[in-house]
Design a protein around this motif. Structure first.
Motif, short mmCIF file in Angstrom:
data_model
loop_
_atom_site.label_atom_id
_atom_site.label_comp_id
_atom_site.label_asym_id
_atom_site.label_seq_id
_atom_site.Cartn_x
_atom_site.Cartn_y
_atom_site.Cartn_z
N GLY A 124 103.84 49.26 58.05
CA GLY A 124 102.58 49.26 57.30
C GLY A 124 102.07 50.65 56.99
N VAL A 125 102.97 51.64 57.00
CA VAL A 125 102.59 53.03 56.72
C VAL A 125 102.88 53.35 55.26
CG1 VAL A 125 103.05 55.46 57.28
CG2 VAL A 125 103.07 53.72 59.09
N PRO A 193 95.38 53.63 52.88
CA PRO A 193 96.33 52.80 53.64
C PRO A 193 97.17 51.98 52.67
CG PRO A 193 94.16 52.70 54.63
CD PRO A 193 93.99 53.44 53.34
N LEU A 194 98.41 51.74 53.01
CA LEU A 194 99.33 51.07 52.09
C LEU A 194 98.79 49.73 51.60
CD1 LEU A 194 102.09 51.06 50.71
CD2 LEU A 194 103.03 49.97 52.77
N ALA A 195 98.23 48.93 52.49
CA ALA A 195 97.75 47.59 52.12
C ALA A 195 96.60 47.64 51.12
CB ALA A 195 97.31 46.83 53.37
N TYR A 200 100.47 49.35 44.99
CA TYR A 200 101.28 48.57 45.92
C TYR A 200 100.96 47.08 45.80
CZ TYR A 200 102.95 46.65 50.36
OH TYR A 200 103.58 45.87 51.31
N GLN A 201 99.67 46.76 45.71
CA GLN A 201 99.26 45.37 45.56
C GLN A 201 99.82 44.77 44.27
OE1 GLN A 201 95.00 45.67 45.77
NE2 GLN A 201 94.96 45.82 48.02
N THR A 396 107.20 51.22 46.61
CA THR A 396 105.78 50.86 46.69
C THR A 396 104.94 51.62 45.67
OG1 THR A 396 105.17 52.59 48.29
CG2 THR A 396 106.07 50.53 49.17
N GLY A 397 105.51 52.70 45.12
CA GLY A 397 104.78 53.50 44.14
C GLY A 397 103.83 54.50 44.75
N SER A 398 103.84 54.66 46.08
CA SER A 398 102.91 55.59 46.72
C SER A 398 103.36 57.04 46.60
CB SER A 398 102.75 55.22 48.20
OG SER A 398 103.94 55.45 48.92
N THR A 399 104.68 57.25 46.52
CA THR A 399 105.22 58.61 46.34
C THR A 399 105.38 58.83 44.85
OG1 THR A 399 106.45 58.30 48.41
CG2 THR A 399 107.02 60.20 47.05
N LYS A 400 104.62 59.74 44.32
CA LYS A 400 104.58 59.85 42.86
C LYS A 400 104.51 61.28 42.38
CE LYS A 400 100.94 57.32 43.18
NZ LYS A 400 99.78 56.43 42.89
#
Length: 433
Positions: A124-125, A193-195, A200-201, A396-400
């Motif tokens: 969940g990180v 947070p990832l959630a 990510y959603q 997840t698309g968090s690293t951009k």
């Protein structure tokens, strides 16, 4: 004319960075042609030892990869990461750092990035946290690796000033290790947070998030043997370098110097791996590490030769213009190295091109060693291969990479890590040297 010639150097460096990959080497060679044949400068020194060390180390690493050694290291790393997925932001850079430190090349990080991404999602990180600092750690570890070309060539510059190879490592290793942990603390604070991340959603709702991959198969004995042989080779290199150093002096008149010993021992290690692990040597040149390493050798050849051609012809003018500033504000060397490395895309090339000039200007060995980590600013422009690989692997698309070029996931952890390493470098340097 010096300003016009400097513009020529900068133009070819910029052109090389636009071409990407091996293009920086091509552009460097083209720049040497222009400076020598058009402007009449005397050609600088070719960094022969740097290139040969890169080739020798990569030859051994590629043999180890063919034997399954890198896969074995990734398997071990995966087990370590999965033991505490909530702490992946701190464990992941430790893994990529030590893989690079032992291998002498940051390209070993490629194999670990998918594992880091998967473990982060399971815990969940936000994957951008461990991925960003892991890429930075794999780059900065080059400046602490006993067998990296950057460290070896820098050590040869320092030895006439009374600083040994072991003293360099004694400052560089703890400085960069602690700096990576500082960078991890900062990276862990960045982003939602990832959630709670909207992107990510969206991807979860669209079914774009990959499911857990299958468990890796157990590595064969040949893989473990290859890692053991390579590790013994590194131990022999460090031991031999210690014995022939002026500080220890147990071998006062060595029959082979340190740089040549590294080349010979690495080639010996490759041969032993080939014999013991029974690998197909014809396939070694197809390994990803071999291709990336030989590309790096060409890049160092071109850009370091270009830099030395300009500097060696204008060292007097450079001393007059910059000597006083660097002597008074020694930390400015870190800024210069930082800006240069983000264009040169190579720790070894940046070290070879600029460190001799800095030491000739009167920069103290302590300041030079403390600033050394700044040659690792390869993450600034979001075009370096490991950086792009991390972005690609994070589904997840968090690293951009932001639309303003520099506003990407790696910039803050990277700058903080290098700055911390410089600070720690001055601290440890004053204690050890």
């Amino acid at each position: 004319m010096i300003w016009i010639e400097l513009l020529v150097v900068l133009f070819f460096i910029f052109l090389g960075s636009k071409l990407g990959s091996i293009g920086i080497g091509y552009a460097g060679g083209a720049g040497v042609v222009v400076l020598t044949l058009v402007f009449g400068l005397k050609a600088g020194s070719v960094p022969v030892d740097v290139i040969l060390i890169i080739m020798s180390v990569i030859a051994a690493i590629a043999a180890m990869q063919k034997a399954g050694g890198l896969d074995y290291l990734v398997n071990v790393s995966e087990k370590i990461l999965r033991k505490n997925p909530k702490r992946v932001t701190f464990i992941a850079p430790t893994v990529t750092y030590w893989m690079t430190l032992l291998a002498g090349t940051g390209h070993t990080a490629y194999a670990a990035l998918p594992v880091i991404t998967e473990v982060a999602k399971e815990g969940g990180v936000r994957p951008s946290k461990p991925l960003s600092i892991s890429v930075v750690a794999s780059q900065i570890a080059i400046t602490a690796s006993p067998i990296s070309a950057a460290v070896v060539i820098f050590a040869s510059f320092l030895e006439p000033l009374g600083v040994s190879y072991l003293q360099l490592l004694a400052v560089a290793i703890p400085s960069t290790v602690l700096a990576c942990m500082v960078g991890a603390i900062v990276a862990n604070k960045l982003g939602k947070p990832l959630a709670e991340d909207p992107e990510y959603q969206r991807r979860v709702a669209s079914g774009l998030i990959k499911q857990k991959t299958e468990e890796r198969s157990e590595s064969p004995k040949s893989a473990k043997w290859s890692v053991g042989i390579f590790g013994i080779a590194i131990l022999i290199i460090v031991t031999y370098a210690s014995l022939i150093s002026k500080k220890v002096g147990l071998i006062p008149d060595p029959s082979i110097g340190r740089n040549h010993a590294i080349m010979a021992i690495m080639l010996l290690a490759a041969m032993v791996i080939a014999l013991v692990c029974k690998i197909k040597l014809a396939e070694v040149t197809n390994m990803s590490t071999f291709k990336s390493g030989m590309s790096a050798a060409i890049c160092v050849l071109g850009v370091a030769w270009l830099g030395d051609t300009f500097v060696s012809n204008h060292i007097t003018e450079i001393k007059a213009a910059a000597g006083g500033i660097l002597n008074e504000y020694s930390w400015m060397l870190a800024v210069v190295l930082f800006l240069a490395s983000m264009l040169l895309y190579s720790q070894a090339a940046t070290t070879t091109a600029l460190m001799p000039a800095a030491l000739a200007l009167g920069v103290s060995p302590i300041a030079a060693i403390a600033s050394f980590a700044a040659v690792s600013a390869l993450f600034v422009l979001p075009t370096y291969p490991t950086l792009l690989a991390a972005v690609e692997m994070d589904d997840t698309g968090s690293t951009k990479i932001g639309k303003y070029v520099f506003n990407h996931s790696f910039i803050i952890p990277g700058v903080v890590t290098i700055a911390a390493s410089v600070v720690f470098g001055f601290l440890f340097g004053s204690m050890i040297l």
